[in-house]
Enzyme design. Sequence first.
Site, PDB file in Angstrom:
ATOM      1  N   SER A   1     -21.592   2.719 -18.747  1.00 50.16           N
ATOM      2  CA  SER A   1     -22.016   1.362 -19.124  1.00 50.16           C
ATOM      3  C   SER A   1     -21.034   0.869 -20.179  1.00 50.16           C
ATOM      4  O   SER A   1     -20.332   1.673 -20.799  1.00 50.16           O
ATOM      5  CB  SER A   1     -23.419   1.432 -19.742  1.00 50.16           C
ATOM      6  OG  SER A   1     -23.754   0.225 -20.403  1.00 50.16           O
TER       7      SER A   1
ATOM      8  N   TYR B   1     -29.812   5.350 -25.320  1.00 51.36           N
ATOM      9  CA  TYR B   1     -28.988   4.898 -24.189  1.00 51.36           C
ATOM     10  C   TYR B   1     -27.512   4.901 -24.578  1.00 51.36           C
ATOM     11  O   TYR B   1     -26.655   5.402 -23.831  1.00 51.36           O
ATOM     12  CB  TYR B   1     -29.452   3.496 -23.787  1.00 51.36           C
ATOM     13  CG  TYR B   1     -28.862   2.952 -22.510  1.00 51.36           C
ATOM     14  CD1 TYR B   1     -29.443   3.235 -21.279  1.00 51.36           C
ATOM     15  CD2 TYR B   1     -27.738   2.132 -22.530  1.00 51.36           C
ATOM     16  CE1 TYR B   1     -28.928   2.717 -20.104  1.00 51.36           C
ATOM     17  CE2 TYR B   1     -27.207   1.609 -21.366  1.00 51.36           C
ATOM     18  CZ  TYR B   1     -27.807   1.905 -20.148  1.00 51.36           C
ATOM     19  OH  TYR B   1     -27.284   1.391 -18.981  1.00 51.36           O
TER      20      TYR B   1
END
Length: 256
Positions: A138, A151
Site C-alpha cells: 500500500s 496497518y
Amino acid sequence: MLANKTALVTGSTSGIGLGIAKSLARQGANIVLNGFGDVEGPKAEIAALGVKVAYHGADMSKAGDIEDMMGFAAAQFGQVDILVNNAGIQHVARIESFPIDRWDAIIAINLSSAFHATRLALPSMQARNWGRIINVASVHGLVGSAEKSAYVAAKHGVIGLTKVTALENATTGVTCNAICPGWVLTPLVQKQVDAKAAALGISNEDAKKQLLGEKEPSMQFTTPEELGELAVFFCSPAGANVRGVAWNMDGGWVAQ
Ligand code: NAD
C-alpha cells in the site's frame, strides 16, 4: 502469456485480489482463489475466462491453514508459479485505544501470512527457476497516516519482506515485488467512506471526494483492473529483472 502457469491469489473473493486474479486469468493462468464471503460468484467469473479455477478457504491469520492451502494448490495444479499475497484487513483507531486483538489480527493477516505463503512457495519456484511473488502492500508501506498504526506497520513490513525475498533470489528466475495502491474503492475503503459520511453528516459522494482530496491529487480512485495489469507486467518477460521494487499506483499520493 501465462498459459500452463498457476497463480494463487490470497484474499481474492473481493476487491483488488479478484481484479488481479482476473487479469492473470485473462493471460491464461489457472487460478487458486482464497478469501471469505461469496465464493461461487468469483469462481464463475474466473471460469468464464476459460481457465481452471480452484478455491481454498484458508484463514490467512493461521499458519496451519496456509500450509494446507499451499499443499492443496500443488495437488490441484502441480505447482504455484505466481503467488500474490493480497489478503488484508484494516482497523482505524488511535494507538492509545487501538484494540490489541485488531493489532494482532492485522499483523497476522497483512504481514505474517505473506511470510508463510512465501516460504512455502519458494522451494518449488527455485527448483523450476521461475516464479513471481507479488505482495500487495500500500502507499501505507511508504508513508504513514494517523489512526492506522497496525496497518502502516504491517505494510512497511511487507515492503521489507519484499526486498529480502528479492535479494535472496536475485540470481534466479524468481522475482518478488510489491504493489502500493492509493485509494481503491473496495469494501475495505467503502467502510471508511461510510464512517466519514456518518461522522460529518455528509453524503457518500461528498465523503469520497473528501477522502480523495486529503491524499490523492488525481482525485480518482485506482481500480482493481489497473492493479491487475501491473501484476501482469511483473509476470511478463520484460519484468524479469525488476526485483524488490515497491511500485505505487496512487494518483500522486506519495509524490507530494
Ligand atoms: P477487500 O476487503 O475487498 O478484500 C479483502 C480480501 O481479503 C477478501 O477476499 C477477504 O475475504 C480476504 N480476507 C480478509 N481476511 C482474511 C483472512 N483472515 N483469511 C483469508 N482471506 C481474508 O479489500 P481490498 O481493498 O481489495 O484489499 C486487498 C489488499 O489491498 C489488502 O492487502 C489491502 O491492504 C490492500 N490495499 C487496499 C487499498 C484500498 O484502497 N482498497 C489500498 C492499498 C492497499
